[in-house]
Design a protein around this motif. Structure first.
Motif, PDB file in Angstrom:
ATOM      1  N   SER A   1       0.849  -1.194   0.000  1.00  0.00           N
ATOM      2  CA  SER A   1       0.000   0.000   0.000  1.00  0.00           C
ATOM      3  C   SER A   1       0.880   1.237   0.000  1.00  0.00           C
ATOM      4  CB  SER A   1      -0.918   0.005   1.222  1.00  0.00           C
ATOM      5  OG  SER A   1      -0.149   0.115   2.376  1.00  0.00           O
TER       6      SER A   1
ATOM      7  N   PRO B   1       0.898   3.877   2.223  1.00  0.00           N
ATOM      8  CA  PRO B   1       1.550   4.196   3.501  1.00  0.00           C
ATOM      9  C   PRO B   1       2.748   3.315   3.837  1.00  0.00           C
ATOM     10  CG  PRO B   1      -0.791   4.282   3.774  1.00  0.00           C
ATOM     11  CD  PRO B   1      -0.571   3.722   2.439  1.00  0.00           C
ATOM     12  N   ASP B   2       2.786   2.080   3.311  1.00  0.00           N
ATOM     13  CA  ASP B   2       3.987   1.255   3.489  1.00  0.00           C
ATOM     14  C   ASP B   2       5.209   1.921   2.874  1.00  0.00           C
ATOM     15  OD1 ASP B   2       3.500  -1.119   4.864  1.00  0.00           O
ATOM     16  OD2 ASP B   2       2.222  -1.783   3.225  1.00  0.00           O
TER      17      ASP B   2
ATOM     18  N   SER C   1       1.756  12.731   4.460  1.00  0.00           N
ATOM     19  CA  SER C   1       0.670  12.196   5.291  1.00  0.00           C
ATOM     20  C   SER C   1      -0.606  13.002   5.100  1.00  0.00           C
ATOM     21  CB  SER C   1       1.076  12.208   6.759  1.00  0.00           C
ATOM     22  OG  SER C   1       2.262  11.526   6.937  1.00  0.00           O
TER      23      SER C   1
ATOM     24  N   VAL D   1       0.711  -2.550   7.970  1.00  0.00           N
ATOM     25  CA  VAL D   1       1.276  -1.205   8.005  1.00  0.00           C
ATOM     26  C   VAL D   1       1.572  -0.763   9.428  1.00  0.00           C
ATOM     27  CG1 VAL D   1       0.844   1.164   7.334  1.00  0.00           C
ATOM     28  CG2 VAL D   1       0.007  -0.652   5.947  1.00  0.00           C
ATOM     29  N   TYR D   2       0.668  -1.088  10.351  1.00  0.00           N
ATOM     30  CA  TYR D   2       0.783  -0.522  11.705  1.00  0.00           C
ATOM     31  C   TYR D   2       1.943  -1.131  12.466  1.00  0.00           C
ATOM     32  CZ  TYR D   2      -3.666   0.763   9.944  1.00  0.00           C
ATOM     33  OH  TYR D   2      -4.633   1.233   9.123  1.00  0.00           O
TER      34      TYR D   2
ATOM     35  N   SER E   1       0.750   6.649  10.560  1.00  0.00           N
ATOM     36  CA  SER E   1      -0.213   5.619  10.946  1.00  0.00           C
ATOM     37  C   SER E   1      -1.634   6.142  10.831  1.00  0.00           C
ATOM     38  CB  SER E   1       0.048   5.164  12.377  1.00  0.00           C
ATOM     39  OG  SER E   1       1.364   4.796  12.538  1.00  0.00           O
TER      40      SER E   1
ATOM     41  N   ALA F   1      -2.645   6.257   7.280  1.00  0.00           N
ATOM     42  CA  ALA F   1      -2.923   4.900   6.800  1.00  0.00           C
ATOM     43  C   ALA F   1      -4.293   4.436   7.254  1.00  0.00           C
ATOM     44  CB  ALA F   1      -1.845   3.945   7.301  1.00  0.00           C
ATOM     45  N   TYR F   2      -4.656   4.735   8.516  1.00  0.00           N
ATOM     46  CA  TYR F   2      -5.963   4.277   9.006  1.00  0.00           C
ATOM     47  C   TYR F   2      -7.091   5.016   8.312  1.00  0.00           C
ATOM     48  CZ  TYR F   2      -9.410   2.420  12.123  1.00  0.00           C
ATOM     49  OH  TYR F   2     -10.477   1.752  12.619  1.00  0.00           O
TER      50      TYR F   2
ATOM     51  N   VAL G   1      -6.577   1.506   5.054  1.00  0.00           N
ATOM     52  CA  VAL G   1      -5.737   0.316   4.997  1.00  0.00           C
ATOM     53  C   VAL G   1      -6.157  -0.621   6.122  1.00  0.00           C
ATOM     54  CG1 VAL G   1      -3.402  -0.542   5.118  1.00  0.00           C
ATOM     55  CG2 VAL G   1      -3.850   1.631   4.045  1.00  0.00           C
TER      56      VAL G   1
END
Lengths: 94, 126
Positions: free
Chosen positions: A28, A30-31, A78, B33-34, B89, B92-93, B97
């Motif tokens: 993904s 964010p990875d 972000s 991811v987390y 994070s 991502a949430y 994800v």
């Protein structure tokens, strides 16, 4: 001492290569962002070790600069992932 | 005295390099991811802090230069790196994800759902 610093530098650069795998093949977005942020941190370590190797202290200013720019890049990426825009157009209505 | 200083430098740099390698192992092997953000933001921060401390000791003991900029860099990284991990994070949430199937509970889902319901509906021009 110099040999030890060289070994540490090679290890740090090898770990940057390992993170590049996550940047290329991350499942993904964010990875990839997390891996890029960690790569920025490791560039700081490599610059610090290089300043010992070259026996100069002018690289230390570069360390602070890389830290600041890496943080700004992380924050803007972000915000882009979260809201779709980095600098918001309409701040009065919330 | 110089042997003592050199062993201190070598000790801090070795700790930093070990934490850097642990970061890479965590990022390559953790499932979602987390957990990867957990590995990256904590151990990478401690690794680079330890390496910078070793370089600071080197310039202080071996060359007699007390570097304020390295201390500033250490403090700045110590403040901003967890903030960066938190923002990543959270992004991502909120971008949807999914966590791994091993996750037991998700308390944040109800809060995010309630906040999205209370939000104003989007206007027509957007």
């Amino acid at each position: 001492m110099i040999t030890f610093i060289w070994i540490c530098l090679v290890l740090v650069i090898l770990s940057m290569m390992g993170l590049l795998y996550r940047v290329f093949c991350g499942p993904s977005i964010p990875d990839r962002l997390i891996a890029l942020d960690a790569i920025g941190v490791m560039i700081i370590s490599a610059t610090a070790l290089l300043s010992i190797l070259f026996a100069t202290r002018f690289f230390i200013e570069v360390i602070l600069l890389i830290a600041i720019i890496s943080f700004i890049g992380t924050v803007s990426f972000s915000k882009f992932i979260e809201k779709g825009e980095i600098i918001e157009r309409d701040r009065t209505s919330k | 005295m110089t042997v003592l200083a050199n062993s201190l430098i070598v000790l801090t740099i070795v700790v930093g390099v070990i934490f850097t390698l642990v970061t890479v192992i965590g990022i390559l092997r953790f499932p979602d991811v987390y957990t990867r953000a957990h590995a990256a933001s904590k151990s990478a921060t401690l690794g680079v802090l330890s390496i910078l401390l070793g370089v600071f000791f080197h310039f202080w003991f071996n060359e007699g230069h007390f570097s304020i900029q390295l201390i500033l860099g250490i403090v700045f990284l110590f403040i901003t790196s967890p903030i960066g991990g938190h923002l990543m994070s959270r992004a991502a949430y909120l971008s949807g994800v999914k966590p791994t199937v091993l996750t037991v509970g998700d308390d944040l889902a109800e809060v995010v759902k309630k906040a999205r319901q209370n939000q104003l509906p989007p206007r027509e021009d957007e």
